[in-house]
Motif scaffolding. Structure first.
Motif, PDB file in Angstrom:
ATOM      1  N   LEU A   8      -0.723  21.520   5.138  1.00 30.71           N
ATOM      2  CA  LEU A   8      -1.419  22.732   5.589  1.00 30.71           C
ATOM      3  C   LEU A   8      -2.919  22.479   5.664  1.00 30.71           C
ATOM      4  CD1 LEU A   8      -1.423  25.733   6.335  1.00 30.71           C
ATOM      5  CD2 LEU A   8      -1.543  26.242   3.882  1.00 30.71           C
ATOM      6  N   ALA A   9      -3.473  21.802   4.664  1.00 26.13           N
ATOM      7  CA  ALA A   9      -4.906  21.478   4.678  1.00 26.13           C
ATOM      8  C   ALA A   9      -5.251  20.589   5.872  1.00 26.13           C
ATOM      9  CB  ALA A   9      -5.304  20.808   3.370  1.00 26.13           C
ATOM     10  N   MET A  10      -4.333  19.686   6.248  1.00 22.11           N
ATOM     11  CA  MET A  10      -4.560  18.856   7.433  1.00 22.11           C
ATOM     12  C   MET A  10      -4.621  19.721   8.689  1.00 22.11           C
ATOM     13  SD  MET A  10      -2.076  15.648   6.572  1.00 22.11           S
ATOM     14  CE  MET A  10      -2.443  14.676   8.027  1.00 22.11           C
ATOM     15  N   GLY A  11      -3.701  20.665   8.797  1.00 21.15           N
ATOM     16  CA  GLY A  11      -3.682  21.549   9.959  1.00 21.15           C
ATOM     17  C   GLY A  11      -4.883  22.464  10.030  1.00 21.15           C
TER      18      GLY A  11
ATOM     19  N   ALA B 208     -11.315  12.677   4.897  1.00 17.31           N
ATOM     20  CA  ALA B 208     -10.939  11.504   4.106  1.00 17.31           C
ATOM     21  C   ALA B 208     -10.069  11.909   2.922  1.00 17.31           C
ATOM     22  CB  ALA B 208     -12.184  10.763   3.630  1.00 17.31           C
ATOM     23  N   LEU B 209     -10.454  12.946   2.234  1.00 18.92           N
ATOM     24  CA  LEU B 209      -9.709  13.380   1.056  1.00 18.92           C
ATOM     25  C   LEU B 209      -8.297  13.849   1.413  1.00 18.92           C
ATOM     26  CD1 LEU B 209      -9.742  13.992  -1.988  1.00 18.92           C
ATOM     27  CD2 LEU B 209     -10.589  16.265  -1.416  1.00 18.92           C
ATOM     28  N   VAL B 210      -8.188  14.713   2.404  1.00 16.00           N
ATOM     29  CA  VAL B 210      -6.887  15.286   2.757  1.00 16.00           C
ATOM     30  C   VAL B 210      -5.949  14.229   3.333  1.00 16.00           C
ATOM     31  CG1 VAL B 210      -5.739  16.942   4.278  1.00 16.00           C
ATOM     32  CG2 VAL B 210      -7.745  17.630   2.993  1.00 16.00           C
ATOM     33  N   TRP B 211      -6.454  13.341   4.189  1.00 18.55           N
ATOM     34  CA  TRP B 211      -5.572  12.339   4.787  1.00 18.55           C
ATOM     35  C   TRP B 211      -5.155  11.282   3.765  1.00 18.55           C
ATOM     36  CZ3 TRP B 211      -7.532  15.772   7.978  1.00 18.55           C
ATOM     37  CH2 TRP B 211      -6.852  16.037   9.165  1.00 18.55           C
ATOM     38  N   VAL B 212      -6.024  10.947   2.821  1.00 19.58           N
ATOM     39  CA  VAL B 212      -5.629  10.037   1.744  1.00 19.58           C
ATOM     40  C   VAL B 212      -4.548  10.700   0.889  1.00 19.58           C
ATOM     41  CG1 VAL B 212      -6.403   8.999  -0.433  1.00 19.58           C
ATOM     42  CG2 VAL B 212      -7.724   8.643   1.642  1.00 19.58           C
ATOM     43  N   LEU B 213      -4.725  11.976   0.576  1.00 15.86           N
ATOM     44  CA  LEU B 213      -3.712  12.698  -0.197  1.00 15.86           C
ATOM     45  C   LEU B 213      -2.375  12.750   0.544  1.00 15.86           C
ATOM     46  CD1 LEU B 213      -5.760  15.664  -1.715  1.00 15.86           C
ATOM     47  CD2 LEU B 213      -4.750  13.718  -2.932  1.00 15.86           C
TER      48      LEU B 213
ATOM     49  N   MET C 251      -5.053   4.128   4.449  1.00 16.78           N
ATOM     50  CA  MET C 251      -6.284   3.376   4.434  1.00 16.78           C
ATOM     51  C   MET C 251      -7.178   3.735   5.612  1.00 16.78           C
ATOM     52  SD  MET C 251      -5.070  -0.304   2.804  1.00 16.78           S
ATOM     53  CE  MET C 251      -5.024  -1.092   4.343  1.00 16.78           C
ATOM     54  N   GLY C 252      -6.627   4.348   6.625  1.00 15.23           N
ATOM     55  CA  GLY C 252      -7.442   4.723   7.770  1.00 15.23           C
ATOM     56  C   GLY C 252      -8.180   6.034   7.585  1.00 15.23           C
ATOM     57  N   ALA C 253      -7.815   6.796   6.558  1.00 14.58           N
ATOM     58  CA  ALA C 253      -8.363   8.145   6.369  1.00 14.58           C
ATOM     59  C   ALA C 253      -9.883   8.222   6.334  1.00 14.58           C
ATOM     60  CB  ALA C 253      -7.765   8.783   5.114  1.00 14.58           C
ATOM     61  N   PRO C 254     -10.592   7.343   5.656  1.00 17.31           N
ATOM     62  CA  PRO C 254     -12.047   7.498   5.582  1.00 17.31           C
ATOM     63  C   PRO C 254     -12.787   7.223   6.889  1.00 17.31           C
ATOM     64  CG  PRO C 254     -11.239   6.137   3.774  1.00 17.31           C
ATOM     65  CD  PRO C 254     -10.098   6.335   4.720  1.00 17.31           C
ATOM     66  N   PHE C 255     -12.131   6.632   7.870  1.00 17.93           N
ATOM     67  CA  PHE C 255     -12.863   6.173   9.043  1.00 17.93           C
ATOM     68  C   PHE C 255     -13.372   7.290   9.947  1.00 17.93           C
ATOM     69  CE2 PHE C 255     -11.001   2.261   7.621  1.00 17.93           C
ATOM     70  CZ  PHE C 255     -12.066   1.396   7.767  1.00 17.93           C
ATOM     71  N   LEU C 256     -12.744   8.455   9.953  1.00 19.07           N
ATOM     72  CA  LEU C 256     -13.335   9.577  10.692  1.00 19.07           C
ATOM     73  C   LEU C 256     -14.638   9.985  10.027  1.00 19.07           C
ATOM     74  CD1 LEU C 256     -13.224  11.712  12.951  1.00 19.07           C
ATOM     75  CD2 LEU C 256     -12.020  13.189  11.341  1.00 19.07           C
ATOM     76  N   GLY C 257     -14.625  10.057   8.706  1.00 18.08           N
ATOM     77  CA  GLY C 257     -15.838  10.385   7.964  1.00 18.08           C
ATOM     78  C   GLY C 257     -16.916   9.338   8.169  1.00 18.08           C
TER      79      GLY C 257
ATOM     80  N   TYR D 278      -8.599   5.285  12.048  1.00 19.91           N
ATOM     81  CA  TYR D 278      -8.253   6.602  11.494  1.00 19.91           C
ATOM     82  C   TYR D 278      -6.916   7.104  12.036  1.00 19.91           C
ATOM     83  CZ  TYR D 278      -8.567  11.720  11.118  1.00 19.91           C
ATOM     84  OH  TYR D 278      -8.298  13.036  10.887  1.00 19.91           O
ATOM     85  N   ILE D 279      -6.785   7.114  13.352  1.00 19.17           N
ATOM     86  CA  ILE D 279      -5.577   7.650  13.991  1.00 19.17           C
ATOM     87  C   ILE D 279      -4.362   6.769  13.690  1.00 19.17           C
ATOM     88  CG2 ILE D 279      -4.481   8.173  16.212  1.00 19.17           C
ATOM     89  CD1 ILE D 279      -6.560  10.252  15.434  1.00 19.17           C
TER      90      ILE D 279
END
Length: 183
Positions: free
Chosen positions: A124-127, A151-156, A1-7, A34-35
């Motif tokens: 890998l996409a996160m890195g 947001a997309l990668v961290w939610v995934l 749930m924190g993923a979108p907050f960087l965006g 986010y973190i």
């Protein structure tokens, strides 16, 4: 749930710069959400991949978690103080370091054979988020792409970890009714 907050933080800076300047705590608050969400997903991954042997995954996951905690300290600092000495920037470096260390986590996930089929690709996409962001530059369009990518990668990532971690447990619990709450 924190993923979108960087965006959200990045897009707020692009579209509402006066708000961000008037409310310096906002970036620290969104960064903390986010973190902390990322840290929770990493804890799920740690539990999933934890083995008694201290291999690459054991170290990589714990080092990423440590750098995320350091980044959260800088987020709390940003929420309570507008002064940013050198120590703040050293602590704030925790999140880009965490991004790069996700490449090691991706390798560990790949080697573990768990989280298939998408887990290794998602980690890998996160890195690759930080290198891709640096290649895109600092334009408004780049910030929009970076925020959506993040947001997309961290939610995934959270979804892959939750699916691998909790789905088998739910399936097994539904077969057995002799749980302590059912006696």
């Amino acid at each position: 749930m924190g993923a979108p907050f960087l965006g959200i933080d990045m897009l707020t800076g692009v579209f509402f710069p006066d708000f961000v300047e008037a409310n310096p705590w906002f970036s620290g608050f969104t960064g903390l959400l986010y973190i902390t969400g990322w840290l929770a997903s990493m804890e799920g991954l740690r539990r999933l991949l934890d083995t008694p042997t201290r291999d690459l995954s054991w170290y990589a996951i714990r080092i990423v978690m440590f750098t995320l905690v350091i980044a959260d300290v800088s987020n709390i600092w940003a929420m309570v103080s507008t002064q940013k000495p050198v120590l703040f920037y050293i602590l704030d470096a925790g999140w880009p370091v965490s991004n790069l260390l996700m490449l090691l986590v991706a390798w560990a996930v790949f080697r573990s054979g768990q989280l298939k089929p998408y887990g290794p690709l998602v980690t890998l996409a996160m890195g690759l988020w930080l290198p891709v962001s640096l290649l895109l530059g600092r334009s408004n369009v780049a910030f929009c792409i970076d925020g959506i990518y993040s947001a997309l990668v961290w939610v995934l990532f959270a979804w892959v970890v939750m699916k691998a971690r909790f789905m088998p447990v739910l399936a097994v619990q539904s077969l057995f009714i002799n749980h302590k709450n059912f006696n």
